[in-house]
Design a protein around this motif. Structure first.
Motif, short mmCIF file in Angstrom:
data_model
loop_
_atom_site.label_atom_id
_atom_site.label_comp_id
_atom_site.label_asym_id
_atom_site.label_seq_id
_atom_site.Cartn_x
_atom_site.Cartn_y
_atom_site.Cartn_z
N PRO A 171 1.82 12.25 1.12
CA PRO A 171 2.02 10.70 1.87
C PRO A 171 2.82 9.99 0.89
CG PRO A 171 -0.33 10.99 0.48
CD PRO A 171 0.35 12.48 0.97
N MET A 172 3.04 10.66 -0.52
CA MET A 172 4.14 9.99 -1.24
C MET A 172 5.44 10.12 -0.91
SD MET A 172 1.82 9.07 -3.51
CE MET A 172 0.13 9.41 -3.92
N ILE A 173 5.72 10.94 -0.07
CA ILE A 173 7.23 10.79 0.36
C ILE A 173 7.68 9.79 1.20
CG2 ILE A 173 8.78 12.14 1.98
CD1 ILE A 173 6.92 14.65 1.49
N GLU A 174 6.54 9.40 2.23
CA GLU A 174 7.31 7.93 2.87
C GLU A 174 7.09 6.75 1.72
OE1 GLU A 174 5.39 6.83 6.46
OE2 GLU A 174 5.15 8.76 6.90
N LEU A 175 6.27 6.75 0.78
CA LEU A 175 6.26 5.60 -0.11
C LEU A 175 7.64 5.51 -0.91
CD1 LEU A 175 4.87 3.29 -2.09
CD2 LEU A 175 3.95 5.47 -3.36
N LYS B 275 3.87 8.25 9.28
CA LYS B 275 3.97 9.26 9.88
C LYS B 275 3.31 10.40 9.42
CE LYS B 275 9.09 8.80 10.55
NZ LYS B 275 10.17 9.27 10.06
N TYR B 276 2.38 9.99 8.28
CA TYR B 276 1.43 10.89 7.72
C TYR B 276 0.06 11.07 8.46
CZ TYR B 276 -1.87 12.78 3.82
OH TYR B 276 -2.59 13.18 3.00
N ALA B 277 -0.54 12.20 8.35
CA ALA B 277 -1.62 12.62 9.38
C ALA B 277 -2.63 11.82 9.33
CB ALA B 277 -2.01 14.00 9.26
N ASN C 209 1.01 -1.29 0.09
CA ASN C 209 0.12 -0.04 0.11
C ASN C 209 0.84 1.28 -0.14
OD1 ASN C 209 -2.38 -1.09 -0.21
ND2 ASN C 209 -2.79 -1.32 2.25
N THR C 210 0.19 2.56 -0.43
CA THR C 210 1.05 3.62 -0.47
C THR C 210 1.30 4.03 0.89
OG1 THR C 210 -0.11 4.43 -2.53
CG2 THR C 210 0.68 6.16 -1.28
N ILE C 211 -0.02 3.88 1.79
CA ILE C 211 0.25 4.17 3.39
C ILE C 211 0.20 3.20 4.01
CG2 ILE C 211 -0.82 5.72 4.96
CD1 ILE C 211 -1.74 7.73 2.94
N LEU C 212 1.22 2.66 4.79
CA LEU C 212 1.25 1.64 5.68
C LEU C 212 0.84 2.26 7.11
CD1 LEU C 212 4.58 0.07 5.13
CD2 LEU C 212 2.55 -0.38 4.17
#
Length: 404
Positions: free
Chosen positions: A385-389, A310-312, A302-305
């Protein structure tokens, strides 16, 4: 072919375009004041961004880079950095190979054909087209345009990855996520046979012409070669446009694919992305279908785990809609697609509620580009949120290169 000089679209040059004084934030950056084009003395609010982006490119072996910020459905800023070719600086006329982002143009073409009644998302493609490799497998009857657009055909990415080079199902159609360029090839062939038109002509008629896109090529056309950003092989050489340095293979002139190798300028892709934001060519019901998660990926991909992000926010659903990857937050969605190959890394996404968006095209050996992408996203959209990906992908690439 002669190329018309593109009009640079920026927060200063566009009449009645409002700009943000800082960087784009998909969480709420909005216009503050109208700026008339008759006021050339107004300073560029993106000077610091341009300086930092230029330094990022220069310091990290990126050959060429293009980027854009879209705010409230308007192009707020575009930039091109590095060299298009040795001794030739990148400019608004530079064309970037965007890899798998090509699929979004194919998908938008299909959605417009759905809207005008030419095809149905849920009709079996088998009465019109069955690949010869699948003639003896009745599961071909389950293949529909929706299944192809959501990457659930059950196909491998490419048939040449299989032992015998033939197309076959790795899973039953419609049951699971199986990212596949072959699925888009299948859908394009179906569309061609249904309409008696080449798919590239359908793209031109239903997407490029209505939007006014002129600096783009879906097929291998030498008329565009002088404007395409030159790729650099790991040894520093230029293997040729649409060529692979590891095996010497080059795609033939005139060939095209709905899944890969679109070349396009940043400005023209920004026009395309805005058209998608506005759902040009189809109605709200098709838009809602496009922005709905139909097929989920494996949680680890997934894009966001959500358990470690750390995404809001954590989305209520994430996966593939119709041709686009979707992060669904309920009241809004982030719609995105990426592209990557040995010489490029590309990303485009937008927020359906605010109509803010980001485009980043990097022309560099893939490992170099991957090191730069998280920093490039941060410069344009610090809360993305793409930064963490991309940070995660970078860690995985580094671990694979140095398992000890």
């Amino acid at each position: 072919m002669e190329f018309d000089e593109l009009k640079t679209t920026s927060c200063v040059a566009r009449a009645a375009l409002a700009v943000c004084s800082g960087l784009l934030l998909l969480q709420g950056c909005s216009p503050q004041a109208n700026v008339a084009s008759s006021q050339p003395s107004i300073s560029n609010p993106y000077t610091d961004l341009e300086r930092e982006f230029d330094a990022l490119v220069a310091e990290n072996d990126v050959v060429t880079a293009g980027a854009a910020i879209i705010t409230d459905g308007h192009v707020a800023w575009t930039g091109n950095f590095g060299e298009q070719a040795p001794g030739i600086m990148a400019s608004e006329r530079t064309l970037y190979n965007v890899g798998s982002i090509t699929k979004t143009v194919a998908a938008e073409t299909i959605l417009r054909l759905v809207s005008d009644g030419t095809l149905s998302l849920d009709a079996s493609m088998s009465p019109v087209w069955v690949d010869p490799d699948l003639q003896d497998d009745n599961r071909h009857e389950l293949l529909t345009p929706r299944v192809a657009l959501t990457h659930s055909t059950g196909f491998p990415n490419w048939r040449y990855f299989t032992k015998n080079g033939k197309l076959a199902f790795n899973a039953d159609p419609g049951t699971s996520f199986t990212y596949s360029g072959e699925g888009y090839e299948y859908l394009a062939t179906y569309s061609e046979k249904l309409t008696d038109q080449k798919f590239e002509a359908l793209v031109q008629e239903h997407v490029f012409d209505p939007i006014g896109i002129e600096n783009a090529s879906y097929s291998i056309d030498k008329a565009y070669f002088n404007n395409i950003a030159q790729a650099k092989a790991p040894d520093g050489s230029f293997p040729g446009h649409y060529c692979y340095p590891d095996n010497g293979y080059c795609r033939s002139e005139g060939s095209s694919t709905p899944a890969d190798d679109l070349v396009i300028s940043v400005n023209d892709f920004a026009l395309f992305l805005i058209s998608v934001m506005n759902s040009d060519g189809y109605d709200k019901s098709v838009t809602a279908d496009r922005d709905t998660v139909h097929v989920k990926k494996a949680e680890a991909n997934n894009t966001i785990l959500c358990d470690s992000t750390k995404y809001a926010q954590c989305p209520i659903a994430q996966g593939y809609g119709l041709g686009w990857e979707v992060l669904d937050f309920g009241d809004r969605q982030i719609v995105s697609h990426g592209g990557s190959d040995w010489h490029e890394l590309a990303l485009a996404y937008f927020d359906t509620q605010s109509k803010d968006g980001v485009i980043i095209f990097l022309n560099a050996p893939s490992n170099d580009a991957l090191k730069v992408m998280p920093k490039a996203i941060s410069l344009l959209d610090a809360d993305s949120p793409m930064i963490e990906l991309y940070q995660r992908w970078l860690r995985q690439a580094e671990a694979a290169a140095d398992p000890d």
